[in-house]
Design an enzyme around this catalytic site. Structure first.
Site, mmCIF file in Angstrom:
data_model
loop_
_atom_site.group_PDB
_atom_site.id
_atom_site.type_symbol
_atom_site.label_atom_id
_atom_site.label_comp_id
_atom_site.label_asym_id
_atom_site.label_seq_id
_atom_site.Cartn_x
_atom_site.Cartn_y
_atom_site.Cartn_z
ATOM 1 N N ALA A 180 3.200 6.079 -2.652
ATOM 2 C CA ALA A 180 4.396 6.859 -2.982
ATOM 3 C C ALA A 180 4.602 6.959 -4.493
ATOM 4 C CB ALA A 180 5.624 6.240 -2.317
ATOM 5 N N GLY A 188 0.812 -1.215 0.000
ATOM 6 C CA GLY A 188 0.000 0.000 0.000
ATOM 7 C C GLY A 188 0.842 1.261 0.000
ATOM 8 N N CYS A 189 1.913 1.250 0.766
ATOM 9 C CA CYS A 189 2.776 2.427 0.859
ATOM 10 C C CYS A 189 3.514 2.671 -0.455
ATOM 11 C CB CYS A 189 3.752 2.268 2.019
ATOM 12 S SG CYS A 189 2.877 2.117 3.603
ATOM 13 N N THR A 190 3.873 1.596 -1.129
ATOM 14 C CA THR A 190 4.518 1.723 -2.433
ATOM 15 C C THR A 190 3.528 2.303 -3.442
ATOM 16 O OG1 THR A 190 6.035 -0.097 -1.958
ATOM 17 C CG2 THR A 190 5.691 0.454 -4.279
#
Length: 154
Positions: free
Chosen positions: A46, A41-43
């Site tokens: 970003a 999710g963070c990838t």
């Protein structure tokens, strides 16, 4: 909206050196908080913001991500994903606590304290919009749309 949230005027370690959020050269700031570098999710989030960086730049807007990861972890994440945005390391949770994004979360059946994915839009240092409990997919596009609407309404 929590109008009492202000930008702290101290320096924070980031992928491109130290940043003081009150001394940015743009009049708009998008500050987004995410749990951990190099997770799915963070990838997604970003990379989403990085892909739209030129459009944010054209709107006089700086986008900065914040997590508790180290600067070294941020640099590895940035390199691996070819990120074009700056990431702040908030190991001491100064910004996380200031923005009240540390929440109790359920991780594999255990209660842990972690970052609740959240985004804040500032104009000339004033909070104008906030997002809590964000879903990563499509979020950068939504923020860009909302930013355009906010700038049009000015």
């Amino acid at each position: 909206m929590s109008a009492q949230i202000t930008l702290p005027s101290q320096r924070f370690a980031a992928t491109t050196g130290e940043i003081n959020l009150t001394e940015l050269s743009t009049s708009w700031l998008i500050l987004y908080f995410y749990p951990k570098d190099s997770t799915p999710g963070c990838t997604t989030q970003a990379v989403g913001f990085s892909c739209l960086k030129d459009q944010f730049d054209a709107l006089d807007t700086t986008v900065i991500g914040v997590s508790r990861d180290s600067v070294k972890a941020h640099q590895n994440f940035t390199e691996k994903q070819s990120l074009s945005i700056n990431l702040i390391s908030d190991k001491e949770e100064i910004l996380c606590r200031h923005f009240d994004v540390i929440k109790e979360k359920n991780m594999y059946g255990k209660q842990v304290m972690g970052i609740e994915r959240s985004t804040f839009i500032f104009h000339n240092g004033t909070l104008v919009k906030e997002y809590r409990k964000v879903k990563a997919a499509g979020h950068a596009e939504q923020v860009l749309q909302d930013l355009k609407a906010l700038q049009t309404a000015e």
